[in-house]
Each structure stands twice: as C-alpha cells, then as structure tokens.
Design an enzyme around this catalytic site. Structure first.
Site, short mmCIF file in Angstrom:
data_model
loop_
_atom_site.label_atom_id
_atom_site.label_comp_id
_atom_site.label_asym_id
_atom_site.label_seq_id
_atom_site.Cartn_x
_atom_site.Cartn_y
_atom_site.Cartn_z
N CYS A 1 0.86 -1.19 0.00
CA CYS A 1 0.00 0.00 0.00
C CYS A 1 0.89 1.23 0.00
O CYS A 1 1.72 1.40 -0.88
CB CYS A 1 -0.97 -0.02 1.16
SG CYS A 1 -0.21 -0.11 2.78
N ARG B 1 -2.14 -0.73 5.53
CA ARG B 1 -3.37 -1.25 4.93
C ARG B 1 -3.13 -2.65 4.34
O ARG B 1 -3.99 -3.52 4.38
CB ARG B 1 -3.88 -0.30 3.85
CG ARG B 1 -4.53 0.94 4.39
CD ARG B 1 -4.83 1.95 3.29
NE ARG B 1 -3.63 2.63 2.82
CZ ARG B 1 -3.62 3.56 1.87
NH1 ARG B 1 -4.74 3.89 1.27
NH2 ARG B 1 -2.50 4.15 1.52
#
Lengths: 145, 304
Positions: free
Chosen positions: B247, B252
C-alpha cells in the site's frame, strides 16, 4: 522567520513547556475543547471543505469579515481525537485573528508543537494541510471581497 | 498457557479460525490469566478516550518502529516492549483497533515477524465493541512486567523488500490503496499539499483491490465466499499463488495480508512494507499509470 500571533504563540509555548511524554495529553485536552459548529453551518455541512490529507474526516470553513477579522470553524468526529486536537489548536490560536496575521503564520508552525516524535509524518502533514487550506480560503475571500 | 480457541461456527469457514475472536468471546474472557488485550489505532489519542477494560495500548509509530533505522524494532527492543506490557511468549494476545482493524492487523503482522504464536484479532475491532454498547474504561490498567525472550525478527517469510519485489515481478501483486492512488491521479490545485511520493501510479501488473473491500459494514471480515469472489474472481488470484501485497507504508496491506494468509489460506503471502513510499521514490524501478494493471516491462529499469 515570520512571527506567530500572540494567541498561537502562547499555545506553542504551552506545548514546548510540558515534557514530551505529556504533550499528547495536552493535545487530547484540546480535542475535547473544539467548539461546536454554529447553527448556520451545522445545518449546512456541505459548505465546509474537507481536508483530504487528514487520515480522519475533517472539515473546515473560513469566514473573512468586512473588518478582515477571520472566523474559523471546524468539524471532526469524536473518534478522531488527534485530528480534532489539531483543529482545536488552530481554532484557539487563530479564530478572531486578522487575515494578515493568519497569512503570516509560518508553514512550519505544526512542527513547533514538538509532536513530531510522537505522531507520524502523515499526521503532521495533515495539520500543515489544514493550515494551507485555511490560508488559501482567506486569500480567495480577500480577492473576491 | 494459551487460552482455548473460540468455538464459533461462523469462523469455521476460514482457513485459520484460530486467528479470530468475537466480541462475545472477548467479553467472556476478559481478565483471564495469560490473556493480554492490545488496542492498536490509527489515531494515537483514541485509546485515552476510552478502551476495552484492561486493554493496553500499543502504538505502531512510537513502539514498533525503530527511530533510527527506518525499520521495525530488533529482537531485544521487542522483548522489552512485550515484557513491559505483561506479555509472555505463551500469552494469548488479542489485538483490536479502529478503522476495521487496519492498524490492529499491522501490529499482528509485526508480532508475526517475531514469531509470537498465539496472536488473534478481535473481529470487528473497536467500532463493533462500541456499537454493541459494551463497557469501556479510561482507567490505565496496572501491568505486572513479565520476561520475554529475545527472538530475532524473521523477515524472510512474510515480508518483502524492494529487491525481492523486483524478483517477484511476473507473479501476483495486490495494490490495496484507493483507486486514485493506484492510477496515479493527482490533485494539482494550488496550495494543496503534494503526495509524499515522487511519482503516482502502481507497480506493473499489480491488481487493484482496495483493502476495505474485505471488511463488512460493521468492520468484521466478509464471508469466505465473498472474499473468494473479490480475490479470485475479480483480482484473478489462484489458490497456491505466491502473492505480494503493498500500500503506502504497509499498514493497509497488513489487513489484506491477514485476509489472504489466515482467512483464505494462501501459504505464501508477503507484505511489502516499503510500499509506495519507497517504490514511488526509488531510482530505476518501473511504474504504470492509469487504471490498467499494465504489462511487465521488457526493460524493467536499471534495478530490475
């Protein structure tokens, strides 16, 4: 280096005087004191601009009065205390200042709170973004006044 | 001694049900010997506004990162951190957090680098606990420090560095950022701060699956069938694939790593935590702009 207006300078001093470990607590205190939106904005949240650089939803709007006194309004949910804390620092330090004072706030003002070891760079950038957008709104409103 | 696993028929569908606990299970087991509950949030102040009773805070930025090396802490510092939170090597650690457990999954991934065996996520995280009206507390729990062995971090199995991602090109990559970040679209309005990376776009051939797709509206994980539809049918993964997820800084993608590894059962999944902050700034590596996954470049750049 341009000078901070007295209210904001006082807040920066307040942060720098507490030990680093207690600065987050101070920011938390500020987050609790963020003023509610006044009715004319609470009923029209679409008037506020989102600061997308913040990791949590944060909306703000600037109103430059005929006397060039600037009002600042922020909206952020309670589950975003860090973002609220930053907004509250800017509200306490800049609401009611003159347009000239706000435009003179140095870009590195967020860094002067001494939080950069406790908060991630993206957070710090979020606060810089709030300041940047406030200044942009002030400039735009002065231009169309 | 670890705590018994939750016997929850809802989790039997996943490859590794032992990695999840429900809010019911946690409420029943709060205070159990050898259970340590940790809150890991994106917002560093959120814990102080009220947390699950007895839960301790763990902060990814100030506690799991080394200040100097731009890396995670080493074995000795991790052992010290665990001891200070009353965690033993055989403790059951349950981690939960805000935003559908995004940062909780990140902490869990770091615990896994150190091979902590029994680490589980609270399905639905902080939001679900609060939405259910369960008790919270602002009391700072008292901790009895423990001893935790110094275990060196193992970066070889679930973590990918940039050179390994270059070698991996041609195998499945999942970009879990927003579509705007994936395409490299930028806002060029005056006085809007710029992105932190020099170039916008994605790693060639990476499929776009924003991390939040794996979470249901209440923050819990979607069903296995729904996850298979997303990752197999839409993103084109096949069982047994060797996958790298990334990410912006690896937080994430830890969430997606958890989904692929523990819920869908992929054996080989690595998180590229250098992610776009590194790749988008690195000299001599290829990128692709726009919505297409892009082709594998023949000339891959000086580094490839």
């Amino acid at each position: 280096m341009s000078a901070l207006n007295p209210a904001l300078a006082e807040i920066v001093e307040e942060f720098s005087e507490v030990p680093e470990a207690d600065r987050l607590e101070l920011l938390l205190d500020y987050s609790r004191e963020l003023p509610e939106l006044p009715p004319h904005l609470a009923e029209h949240p679409e008037l506020l601009e989102q600061v997308v650089e913040c990791q949590s939803p944060l909306f703000l709007i600037v109103e430059v009065g005929a006397d060039q006194v600037v009002r600042l309004f922020f909206s952020a949910p309670p589950e975003a205390p860090t973002t609220r804390g930053f907004a509250s620092v800017l509200a306490a330090g800049l609401d009611g200042s003159s347009a000239e004072e706000i435009l003179a706030v140095p870009e590195d003002m967020p860094a002067r709170l001494g939080l950069s070891r406790a908060l991630s760079p993206l957070r710090m950038r979020g606060m810089s973004a709030m300041l940047g957008r406030i200044k942009r709104q002030v400039t735009e409103q002065l231009a169309t006044a | 001694m670890s705590l018994p696993l939750e016997n929850n028929p809802n989790y039997a569908q996943y490859a590794h049900p032992e990695r999840l606990v429900s809010t019911d299970w946690l409420a029943t087991n709060l205070g159990a010997k050898n259970l340590v509950v940790l809150e890991s949030n994106e917002d560093i102040l959120l814990y102080s506004t009220g947390h699950i009773p007895g839960a301790l805070k763990i902060d990814w930025f100030t506690e799991l990162n080394d200040e100097v090396t731009r890396d995670y802490v080493e074995g000795a510092a991790f052992a010290e951190l665990m001891a200070s939170k009353g965690i033993s090597r055989d403790s059951t650690v349950v981690i939960y957090g805000d935003k559908s457990n995004w940062w909780a999954a990140y902490a869990l991934w770091v615990f896994t680098l150190f091979g902590h065996e029994d680490v589980r996520l609270l399905d639905g995280g902080r939001d679900k606990w609060i939405a259910e009206g369960r008790e919270t507390s602002t009391e700072k729990p008292a901790v009895t420090a423990t001893e935790y062995p110094v275990i060196e971090r193992d970066d070889s199995v679930i973590r990918a560095y940039l050179p390994q991602v270059l070698e991996h090109l041609g195998n499945p990559l999942i970009d879990v950022r927003s579509l705007e970040e994936y395409t490299g679209e930028r806002t060029h309005m005056p006085n809007y701060p710029e992105e932190g990376a020099m170039r916008g776009g994605h790693i060639p051939t990476a499929a776009s699956v924003p991390w939040g797709k794996a979470a249901a509206a209440d923050g819990t994980f979607k069903s296995r069938a729904e996850l298979e539809a997303i990752y197999f049918e839409e993103a084109g993964l096949k069982p047994g694939d060797d996958v790298v997820a990334y990410c912006r800084i690896g937080e994430r993608s830890s969430h997606t790593w958890f989904v692929l590894k523990h819920l869908l059962g992929f054996e080989s999944v690595r998180n590229y935590d250098g992610s776009w902050t590194e790749w988008g700034n690195a000299v001599g590596v290829p990128i692709v702009r726009g919505e297409a996954n892009g082709e594998l470049p023949v000339k891959r750049g000086a580094r490839a």
